[in-house]
Scaffold this active site. Structure first.
Site, PDB file in Angstrom:
ATOM      1  N   ASP A 159       0.825  -1.208   0.000  1.00  0.00           N
ATOM      2  CA  ASP A 159       0.000   0.000   0.000  1.00  0.00           C
ATOM      3  C   ASP A 159       0.866   1.269   0.000  1.00  0.00           C
ATOM      4  O   ASP A 159       2.070   1.232   0.323  1.00  0.00           O
ATOM      5  CB  ASP A 159      -0.887  -0.035   1.262  1.00  0.00           C
ATOM      6  CG  ASP A 159      -2.209   0.700   1.083  1.00  0.00           C
ATOM      7  OD1 ASP A 159      -2.343   1.481   0.129  1.00  0.00           O
ATOM      8  OD2 ASP A 159      -3.108   0.502   1.926  1.00  0.00           O
ATOM      9  N   ASP A 206     -10.789   2.100  -3.353  1.00  0.00           N
ATOM     10  CA  ASP A 206     -11.331   1.859  -2.013  1.00  0.00           C
ATOM     11  C   ASP A 206     -12.851   1.891  -2.030  1.00  0.00           C
ATOM     12  O   ASP A 206     -13.483   1.622  -1.011  1.00  0.00           O
ATOM     13  CB  ASP A 206     -10.796   2.909  -1.027  1.00  0.00           C
ATOM     14  CG  ASP A 206      -9.499   2.450  -0.392  1.00  0.00           C
ATOM     15  OD1 ASP A 206      -9.134   1.274  -0.572  1.00  0.00           O
ATOM     16  OD2 ASP A 206      -8.844   3.268   0.279  1.00  0.00           O
TER      17      ASP A 206
HETATM   18  C1  DGJ Z   1      -5.869   1.868   1.897  1.00  0.00           C
HETATM   19  C2  DGJ Z   1      -6.261   0.654   1.110  1.00  0.00           C
HETATM   20  O1  DGJ Z   1      -6.754   1.005  -0.128  1.00  0.00           O
HETATM   21  C3  DGJ Z   1      -7.273  -0.144   1.921  1.00  0.00           C
HETATM   22  O2  DGJ Z   1      -7.710  -1.254   1.177  1.00  0.00           O
HETATM   23  C4  DGJ Z   1      -6.646  -0.564   3.213  1.00  0.00           C
HETATM   24  O3  DGJ Z   1      -5.588  -1.449   2.965  1.00  0.00           O
HETATM   25  C5  DGJ Z   1      -6.160   0.664   3.964  1.00  0.00           C
HETATM   26  N1  DGJ Z   1      -5.314   1.478   3.156  1.00  0.00           N
HETATM   27  C6  DGJ Z   1      -5.422   0.256   5.208  1.00  0.00           C
HETATM   28  O4  DGJ Z   1      -4.863   1.321   5.834  1.00  0.00           O
END
Ligand code: DGJ
Length: 728
Positions: A479, A549
């Protein structure tokens, strides 16, 4: 595919199966762009086109005999700053004596089999030299010892021309590069439109289209990441081109940092350009140094956007993505993020895993919150050691327990970041991107580690590897949750601070290369607050990315549809989540959530232990259905049939590699009563062949399905269906 040079006429001709790209050398030794479009085997006497300048309003000239020959008017391949061309330059250099005029003239060329790797940068590759051909054209600066090598590669079976540039300083003095783009090209203005992908966090890659009109229009990121806001992709098309018709030119940059892509239109011509964003960029080339730009992948389609996309899908899936998972099946996963956020312990994760195993899910992914003292997003990034309060048996112990349930185990990291509240930051406050004595602005309470530094890169490789070596981990979610600010590095000289952002990318790519090659059996998925770094650069290291997301099925129809302009379904992480949806509160049927996610890399992201018995049965069926058809979705050809950006429905079709299986996905977003059914025409079928609907056994000819189409209901909200046809 072939590349040739006609030395008498001074013409370079590059051809793919269906396209030609032609350049020439003018009497003034300028490399000029002559033509890019449908394949031409021979061409008329074009000397008039490229030796004469298009007369430009007050275009200054070096040519005393013909004052109309001006770089303001010549259609160039790599325009430079400082003289008569007032448009966006591909190259801007500053010399030690304060001058900034560059005059590139043709020097030499080389044609060879294969496609070279680009040092330190992701790039399209081949398996053998027979697959590709490359043309290198060397241009030299009239005023310095600088040389620019333009690279053009073509790969068998793809209507793509892959361009980049290498700038070499062969002199004794420093040269500062203020701009070094990957590709630039001047077209006769036949009336174009520009299509691009824009959005925001949780609303990535919506399709936008504008007329190309006089002025400069740029799609760009200045954020140090390719970004949620604009993607490093544009398509320039003839006015009115659609999915099936019209000429389309795709431009896609294999890079994950700040970029620029755009069109500049003057009296009669359109310049299309793409590369690293010159914003806050300054690269010093010492004597003997060279600078390699990332590559731009140009795709030509004479048959609309659909064909352009299918070329990108196939090229990126088979000649950009790498590693074990490029071709082999990937597991259906369950991710705990939307199920628990930070609020979990071993017991809760095992509860979800147990239910996942019962449903047939193959991989349990533990997301953010397993390390340091991270119970929220305020701390601990950088401290990659397990939180034993939450996970008393450690990552290894948890992985073993998950494995014992019959599932593989995967883990989340955000390795490029550091929380100010972390042991790492307290020990190394200068390891983040920052500028001396300036406040460090935070985003999601975090700073970005300075990957332009070798010691920081080594730390990341070690920290991540230590975890991966000590537990049975077969999947990593990588991430990246903020964009750069106060971009600077404690180790770079003051005059080199403008190199930080690109050096960061080179550092990142080296880290990714080291980690992914050390752990070839791990499936890596990239992520950036959803799809904030959904770009070809990351795909070179990680064959899939978390698309957004936003997991709402309706929102995803838009996001995945837009993303598919340049990226294949096999690259799009897509999960079924709970309702009401956490991002928009919408309630959609489980069936629709399932079918939407099946158009990507399928998974779940909800508390499975809360499913009813009926829902559990549906989930089991969905997983079977996905496995039955995943090959066609991920390796077949995609056809976009109905755009949610143009109506209140979406329809996409996938045709298997052997053309025998056809999957037709239809989604009616908004129910409208008392209007006729909607007719949707299929595409890509064999008109003379017959196809059986495997659901009801009915048989139709390909011609009927493509011309008459199928009648689809439109009277209920969030209606979805999958129809499968087999070719008889
Ligand atoms: C952003 C990601 O897109 C989410 O899926 C998740 O992993 C969060 N970060 C966790 O902090």
């Amino acid at each position: 595919m072939s590349i040739s040079f006609d030395s008498e006429k001074g013409i370079f001709s590059i051809s793919t199966e269906n396209s030609s790209y032609i350049m020439g050398i003018t009497a003034d030794e300028i490399l000029t762009h002559i033509y890019y479009g449908a394949k031409v085997e021979t061409f008329p006497n074009i000397s008039g086109i490229y030796t004469d300048s298009i007369i430009k309003c007050m275009g200054p000239s070096y040519n005393k005999e013909n004052p109309y020959i001006s770089t303001a008017g010549i259609y160039q391949e790599y325009p430079t700053f400082g003289s008569a061309d007032y448009r966006v330059p591909a190259l801007k250099a500053e010399y030690e004596d304060g001058t900034n005029v560059t005059r590139l003239v043709y020097d030499s060329y080389r044609i060879y089999g294969g496609k070279p790797a680009l040092e330190g940068l992701p790039a399209v590759y081949t398996h053998s030299d027979e697959e590709a051909e490359t043309l290198e054209i060397t241009l030299k600066d009239k005023y310095s010892q600088m040389r620019v090598i333009l690279l053009y590669s073509v790969i068998k079976g793809f209507d793509a021309v892959i361009r980049s540039a290498r700038i070499e300083n062969g002199g004794k003095e420093k040269i500062k590069l203020r701009s070094a783009l990957s590709a630039s090209m001047d077209f006769y203005n036949a009336g174009f439109e520009i299509t691009y992908l824009s959005g925001s966090w949780a609303r990535e890659r919506h399709i936008k289209k504008l007329a190309v009109t006089p002025g400069n229009f740029a799609v760009e990121s200045r954020r140090g990441a390719s970004s949620h806001i604009l993607n490093p992709f544009i398509a320039i098309s003839e006015t009115g081109a659609n999915e099936k018709r019209g000429e389309v030119y795709g431009y896609s940059l294999v890079y994950s940092g700040s970029f620029i892509a755009g069109t500049e239109t003057d009296e009669d011509s359109v310049r299309a350009y793409m590369g690293i964003n010159p914003f806050n960029f300054c690269w010093t080339l010492e004597a003997g140094d060279s600078f390699q730009t990332p590559e731009t992948v140009l795709v030509y389609s004479a048959n609309g956007f659909g064909e352009m996309s299918r070329t990108y899908h196939r090229l990126y899936r088979t000649r950009l993505c790498r590693g074990k998972y490029r071709d082999t099946a990937r597991p259906v996963l369950i991710n705990n993020w939307e199920a628990t956020y930070f609020d979990f312990n071993e017991e809760k994760i095992l509860e979800i895993a147990k239910k996942a195993a019962e449903c047939g899910i193959e991989l349990m992914v533990l997301d953010d919150g397993w390390f340091g003292k991270r119970d929220n997003d305020k701390c601990s990034l950088g401290d990659w050691f397990v939180n034993y309060d939450k996970l008393p048996c450690g990552i290894d112990g948890l992985a073993q327990k998950v494995n014992a349930l019959g599932l593989k185990f995967g883990l989340w990291f955000e390795p490029e970041m550091v929380s100010p509240d972390s042991e790492l930051y307290r020990k190394h406050p200068d390891w983040c991107l920052h500028q001396k004595d300036r406040l460090r602005s935070e985003s999601r309470n975090q700073l970005i580690l300075d990957l332009s530094r070798k010691d920081v890169c080594d730390y990341i490789v070690k920290a991540v590897s230590d975890v991966l070596e000590n537990a049975n981990i077969t999947y990593v979610k990588w991430d990246y949750n903020r964009n750069m600010s106060e971009v600077g590095s404690a180790l770079l000289d003051p005059e080199r601070q403008g190199e930080t952002a690109h050096r960061y990318m080179l550092g990142l790519y080296s880290v990714l290369e080291r980690i992914t090659s050390a752990f070839p059996d791990i499936l890596f998925e990239s992520c950036s607050g959803g799809g904030g770094r959904f770009d070809p650069g990351m795909m070179y290291y990680m064959p899939q990315a978390w698309t957004s997301d936003d997991t709402d099925a309706v929102e995803r129809l838009y996001i995945q549809y837009g993303t598919s302009l340049a990226y294949a379904s096999s690259m799009m992480g897509a999960h079924v989540s709970a309702v009401p949806n956490h991002q928009v509160g919408r309630v959609t049927p489980l069936e629709m959530r399932g079918l939407t996610a099946m158009c990507g890399r399928f998974g779940y992201e909800l508390d499975l232990s809360k499913l009813t018995d009926e829902e559990t049965e549906t989930v089991k069926e969905q997983i079977k259905l996905y496995h039955k058809y995943e090959n066609t979705v991920h390796k077949g050809d995609m056809y976009r049939l109905l755009s949610p950006f143009e109506c209140d429905a979406a329809a996409v079709e996938y045709v298997s590699e052997d053309r025998k299986e056809v999957l037709f996905f239809y989604f009616n977003i908004k129910g409208t009563p008392a209007i006729p059914d909607r007719k949707v025409r299929l595409d890509g079928l064999d008109a003379g062949a017959y196809y059986r609907n495997t659901g009801n056994g009915e048989v139709y000819s390909g011609a009927a399905l493509m011309n008459m189409g199928l009648l689809m209901p439109r009277n209920s909200d969030n209606f979805s269906m999958l129809t499968v046809f087999e070719k008889l």
